[in-house]
Design an enzyme around this catalytic site. Structure first.
Site, PDB file in Angstrom:
ATOM      1  N   GLY A  24      48.252  41.608  48.236  1.00  0.00           N
ATOM      2  CA  GLY A  24      48.679  41.304  46.758  1.00  0.00           C
ATOM      3  C   GLY A  24      48.910  39.918  46.493  1.00  0.00           C
TER       4      GLY A  24
ATOM      5  N   ASP B  47      41.014  39.115  52.160  1.00  0.00           N
ATOM      6  CA  ASP B  47      41.786  39.080  50.741  1.00  0.00           C
ATOM      7  C   ASP B  47      41.678  37.531  50.129  1.00  0.00           C
ATOM      8  OD1 ASP B  47      43.532  38.565  53.161  1.00  0.00           O
ATOM      9  OD2 ASP B  47      44.760  37.648  51.682  1.00  0.00           O
TER      10      ASP B  47
END
Length: 522
Positions: free
Chosen positions: A100, A269
């Site tokens: 995240g 990511d």
């Protein structure tokens, strides 16, 4: 400021219902609402007026206190709700679970001239995804990101952009070499801009958790806004979506290879779903042409993300994305076909790109072999990539292959005296064959040289240049930041007054921290 706010991500996708800003696993949500951290004494260092115009901002806006407050995280624009994205990822080949936006906070989306832009702050404080980190950034890494993202844009490389660079007035503790010697550095914030900051990892996290509903919501949202020519919600649209992501990813990496850029941390990511260069961390530019070079100290041992392996890592990452989308498609064959096409298209696109770099625009069956020998020769002794390819256009169809045949590219060799014996003979053979091949070209020497100059930049953001700007900025002098910012707007132009930056890495920079390999905190 009069921005046309048109938020989509945080209005159309499921939100984290917990509003507390605490580290946690966020389930069945694409983002968490977060408020940026107030800073001690914010001050704007530099802004991109060119990008500001694309967003609907004026020069007066850039100089305003409101702009400074919003883009340093000290104020939230009325009727907006900042948030951090939830995503996972494979780091150095291993599944890392939830990652995240640990130090990125998305402010809002702007629609201007029928183009949609997402704006986010990097270094504006902790989020639920910060894990053990503080969510902050330092001036050193912020300068590198600000300059490089704009430099890449002007090189013609698909990339996220940078609107502003600011000091926070806070001190941030960092261990630059991960060697147990942390020190305080100046805190900073960069405003990053892109149509979207969606990554492969945004899709991976929901597939890994077998949360098919949120995966479908996110994929449909992505197609609706960024691939509107596809019909969202069908198996065929998901297949075509993956195909377009594969193609744009390949195109991006081909551009990286063209200009000698090494990303340094191609984790899933850090891979944009739109094929944009994203997350400028321990990146680097090839100084000496070396297919085995990586700028990342964390990657020193296995060199997973080395220059010569970036294309393969792109494919590996696409395999992970294919696995993530499989629950929506439930048929491996079309995905496998797209991955096979990636491998085949790479050969064709890479050959075409490399041919353009050496001025070959007609077709000859031996071009691949000629280029293969060139890449081998470039690694026989340290040879500057940028200078070599930019200087190659001085070779003409009728140039004599005599004792001085290397003069046009002589400045590219770090130790010219090493070009002797077997190395010299290999270069002589190559240039002889190259000139024979040039004589088959239909273009004139002048026109061919012009076309070569359009793909071979004269100026790139070498790590030592960025470090010079960092060292000066740390003393409060931002002149070099602006000088490089202006220089790199026109990387293919001659720019006579900037000739000193068309030079090999100086000896002092060879082993200096920040000028060769960097850590992920960079």
């Amino acid at each position: 400021m009069n921005l046309n706010i048109k938020d989509t991500f945080n209005t159309e996708l499921p939100a984290d219902p917990i509003l507390e800003n605490t580290r946690r696993q966020v389930m069945q949500a694409c983002y968490s609402f977060v408020t940026p951290k107030l800073t001690a004494k914010p001050s704007m260092i530099h802004t991109s007026s060119e990008l500001a115009l694309d967003l609907g901002l004026t020069e007066d806006d850039l100089r305003s206190e409101e702009f400074q407050n919003i883009f340093t995280g000290n104020a939230v624009l009325k009727d907006t709700q900042p948030y951090a994205m939830c995503y996972g990822g494979h780091q150095f080949g291993n599944w890392a679970g939830q990652l995240g936006d640990g130090r990125a906070i998305n402010l809002f989306e702007v629609n201007h001239n029928n183009k949609q832009w997402a704006l986010q702050l990097k270094g504006a404080g902790e989020t639920p995804y910060s894990r053990t980190a503080d969510g902050l950034a330092v001036l050193r890494s912020s300068i590198r990101e600000y300059l490089c993202s704009e430099a890449m844009y002007h090189l013609g490389v698909p990339t996220t952009r940078a609107l502003s660079l600011a000091l926070t007035g806070d001190q941030v503790l960092r261990d630059i070499l991960y060697n147990g010697n942390p020190a305080y550095e100046k805190g900073a914030v960069v405003c990053r801009v892109a149509p979207s900051f969606l990554r492969f990892g945004n899709f991976e996290i929901f597939s890994a958790r077998q949360d098919k509903k949120t995966l479908k919501d996110l994929t449909d949202y992505t197609i609706r806004h960024f691939f509107p020519h596809l019909n969202e919600g069908s198996k065929e649209s998901y297949i075509q979506f993956f195909k377009e992501v594969a193609n744009s990813t390949l195109d991006m990496i081909i551009h990286w290879q063209r200009v000698g850029f090494v990303h340094g941390v191609m984790n899933t990511d850090n891979m944009s779903i739109l094929g944009l260069t994203i997350d400028y961390g321990p990146y680097g530019w090839l100084e000496g042409y070396d297919e085995g070079w990586t700028p990342n100290t964390t990657d020193r041992q296995y060199k997973r993300y080395r220059y010569g392996n970036q294309i393969n890592i792109g494919l590996w990452n696409l395999y992970q994305l294919a696995n993530s989308l499989f629950p929506l498609i439930e048929d491996a064959a079309p995905l496998e076909g797209i991955l096979k096409d990636y491998r085949e298209n790479y050969q064709t696109k890479y050959l075409s790109m490399m041919k353009s770099k050496i001025g070959l625009f007609d077709t000859d069956k031996n071009d691949g072999e000629l280029l293969g020998r060139l890449e081998e020769n470039l690694q026989l002794t340290e040879t500057d990539m940028t200078i070599f390819f930019r200087s190659l256009n001085k070779i003409e169809k009728e140039s004599p292959i005599d004792d001085h045949f290397l003069n046009p590219v002589k400045d590219a060799f770090y130790v010219f005296e090493e070009v002797e014996g077997d190395i010299l003979e290999k270069w002589k053979t190559w240039f002889t064959d190259y000139q024979i091949r040039l004589q088959k070209e239909s273009l004139t020497d002048e026109r061919r040289g012009e076309k070569m100059n359009m793909v071979n930049p004269k100026y790139v953001l070498r790590n030592y240049m960025a470090q010079l700007a960092i060292d000066d900025a740390d003393k409060g002098n931002y002149t070099l930041i602006n000088e490089f910012f202006q220089l790199l707007k026109h990387p293919y132009n001659e720019q006579i007054k900037a000739e000193k930056w068309f030079a090999k890495r100086p000896d002092w920079a060879r082993n200096k921290v920040g000028c060769s390999m960097l850590s992920c905190s960079s």
